[in-house]
Design an enzyme around this catalytic site. Structure first.
Site, PDB file in Angstrom:
ATOM      1  N   SER A   7      32.395 -45.566 -35.443  1.00  0.00           N
ATOM      2  CA  SER A   7      32.112 -44.742 -34.270  1.00  0.00           C
ATOM      3  C   SER A   7      31.160 -43.634 -34.714  1.00  0.00           C
ATOM      4  O   SER A   7      30.118 -43.928 -35.293  1.00  0.00           O
ATOM      5  CB  SER A   7      33.440 -44.218 -33.710  1.00  0.00           C
ATOM      6  OG  SER A   7      33.235 -43.485 -32.548  1.00  0.00           O
ATOM      7  N   HIS A  42      30.798 -47.649 -31.323  1.00  0.00           N
ATOM      8  CA  HIS A  42      30.931 -46.995 -30.015  1.00  0.00           C
ATOM      9  C   HIS A  42      29.589 -46.395 -29.607  1.00  0.00           C
ATOM     10  O   HIS A  42      28.955 -45.696 -30.393  1.00  0.00           O
ATOM     11  CB  HIS A  42      31.980 -45.874 -30.076  1.00  0.00           C
ATOM     12  CG  HIS A  42      33.352 -46.379 -30.338  1.00  0.00           C
ATOM     13  ND1 HIS A  42      34.325 -45.621 -30.920  1.00  0.00           N
ATOM     14  CD2 HIS A  42      33.919 -47.586 -30.097  1.00  0.00           C
ATOM     15  CE1 HIS A  42      35.437 -46.324 -31.028  1.00  0.00           C
ATOM     16  NE2 HIS A  42      35.216 -47.528 -30.540  1.00  0.00           N
ATOM     17  N   ASP A  98      40.536 -45.609 -32.956  1.00  0.00           N
ATOM     18  CA  ASP A  98      40.276 -47.028 -32.704  1.00  0.00           C
ATOM     19  C   ASP A  98      40.200 -47.758 -34.046  1.00  0.00           C
ATOM     20  O   ASP A  98      39.714 -47.221 -35.030  1.00  0.00           O
ATOM     21  CB  ASP A  98      38.942 -47.155 -31.939  1.00  0.00           C
ATOM     22  CG  ASP A  98      38.770 -48.525 -31.290  1.00  0.00           C
ATOM     23  OD1 ASP A  98      39.736 -49.317 -31.304  1.00  0.00           O
ATOM     24  OD2 ASP A  98      37.671 -48.785 -30.764  1.00  0.00           O
TER      25      ASP A  98
END
Lengths: 203, 271
Positions: A23, A50, A143
């Protein structure tokens, strides 16, 4: 687990698919490790990073230049091929199906994320079991932890970026706390490990 | 807790008992949703789910909500609607009356979006056939009641889609939800239809089916493409989701690409 032992383990399990999740700070980290994959007749790589939901996805273009593997945005229904790095499109989840195709989905965001790293990892765990290797890099949320746990429970292999060197340590830290990864490596170690893995021959 | 055999048996049971055919749906997405269903219905494994399908009449309608993906939003991908407004509606306007099919309409957000844009384009004589396999979705779509927060977000998409008024003109707000004017649904026929098992829908001028085909495996996608081809009039339009394409289908040569980025196709005239 030592570098050499881990390499032996990957070879004996015949790792086929490598799933990577990251991310915040992810682009720089990916630039360090994705070029490690050299011509390989066995490995496919799928990446979730992301991204903001709107606008064109420029990431695959960014990596085409620096990678030896072919780089592309994953398309719904396409076959998973060795020697390719697939990026999830913005605003879609990416999964690897057991019939060795890729699929996209616009299901709800998970951990506020679409694409979700957990979803990619979970699908790779189910479809490739002990032949899946999950790599979790820098990021500012949680995540990926559940997905790595799934990969581990199916006998696959888990690598985590050393949180102390990660630009955003939250994501690798969360995973390192929740599971005993096969290895925690800095990007330099990861790079040489992946180079060796992609060079080693196994059927 | 999740065995492949139980998964296949459940899908088979649902098909033979209720004629809902999930056999050619992408497995990983179905599996994830069944895992959520296990938690929701307090079941240990898929065998228990299958028992419930067999023995409890009220259970299946609740389960089906888990088996289909219902995420949707108003004016999703505003570029798609803008392109329809600019490139497709002027052509459609020349027909004395229009038939539009929104296949996989879920809870109706896209139906409202279409109805508003048609209204603003001055197209009055049309019928929208809005279909979904989940009857509960259709019931919600008929009510046209949505969460205020969701509609607030749709407002900027509405402008990006080329909306000429204000989205607020089309609904009444009450507490944390809004209700769209029922006028918007007066030309809409909702109906229960499965792309996996049901037949051609009638002579359509435009079919919009977005983010439905991504959940289907190749053979089922192929079935649906044929269904669309047969359902469209000559020169009719087909709109797909941003990650769906006709490129790999057998009907590809019968269609021309009208807008590559927004996935709008037109059935070519073949003598």
């Amino acid at each position: 687990m030592s570098h050499d032992n881990l390499l032996r383990k990957c070879i004996s399990q015949k790792i086929r698919v490598i799933v990577v999740g990251t991310s915040a700070g992810g682009i720089d980290a990916l630039k360090r490790i994705l070029p490690s994959f050299k011509d390989s007749k066995k490995l496919s790589v799928a990446v979730v990073i992301h991204l903001p939901a709107r606008g064109p996805n420029l990431i695959p273009e960014l990596f085409k230049e620096i990678c030896s593997f072919k780089v592309k945005e994953a398309e719904s229904g396409e076959s998973l091929q060795p020697g390719y790095i697939y990026f999830s499109p913005a605003d879609y989840h990416l999964s690897i199906e057991s019939n060795e195709t890729l699929s996209l989905s616009s299901e709800e965001p998970l951990n506020f994320s679409r694409p979700s790293i957990d979803i990619l990892f979970d699908s790779a765990a189910y479809s490739f079991e002990s032949k899946a290797l999950g790599i979790l890099l820098t990021g500012a949320n949680h995540d990926g932890t559940a997905g790595l746990l799934k990969i581990q429970s199916k006998g696959g292999i888990c690598l985590i970026q050393d949180p102390s060197e990660a630009e955003y340590p939250t994501m690798p830290q969360s995973a390192a706390k929740s599971l005993s990864a096969n290895a925690i490596m800095n990007l330099k170690q990861m790079k040489s490990f992946l180079e060796e893995l992609s060079r080693s021959s196994y059927e | 807790m999740f065995s492949n055999d139980d998964f296949e048996l459940l899908i088979q049971e649902i098909y033979s008992r209720y004629q809902y055919d999930f056999r050619l749906y992408s497995k990983s997405s179905l599996r994830r949703r069944l895992e959520q269903a296990l938690i929701k219905f307090h079941c240990q494994n898929l065998k228990e789910i299958r028992m419930k399908v067999q023995t409890e009449k009220e259970f299946f309608p609740q389960l089906i909500a888990y088996l289909t993906v219902n995420t949707t939003e108003m004016f999703r991908d505003p570029g798609y609607f803008k392109s329809l407004r600019e490139n497709v509606f002027p052509y459609l306007k020349t027909f004395p009356s229009l038939k539009i099919w929104i296949a996989g309409c879920s809870t109706g957000e896209e139906v409202i979006s279409f109805s508003i844009l048609l209204h603003e384009a001055g197209i009055k004589r049309f019928i929208i056939y809005a279909t979904d396999i989940n009857p509960m979705n259709l019931e919600r779509a008929k009510k046209a009641i949505y969460d205020t927060e969701q509609v607030r977000k749709a407002s900027s998409s509405y402008y990006e889609a080329g909306g000429t008024g204000s989205l607020a003109d089309y609904y009444q707000a009450a507490y944390d939800s809004v209700q769209f004017n029922q006028d918007l649904l007066s030309n809409v026929v909702f109906s229960d239809h499965s792309l996996a098992t049901d037949a051609v829908f009638s002579e359509m001028h435009l079919i919009s089916c977005r983010n439905v085909l991504i959940y289907f495996e190749k053979p089922l996608q192929e079935r649906v493409f044929k269904l669309f081809d047969e359902s469209l009039v000559r020169d009719g339009f087909l709109g797909l989701g941003s990650k769906e394409t006709l490129q790999f289908s057998s009907i590809k040569n019968k269609f021309e690409v009208r807008d590559r980025e927004n996935k709008i196709y037109q059935k070519a005239w073949t003598p």
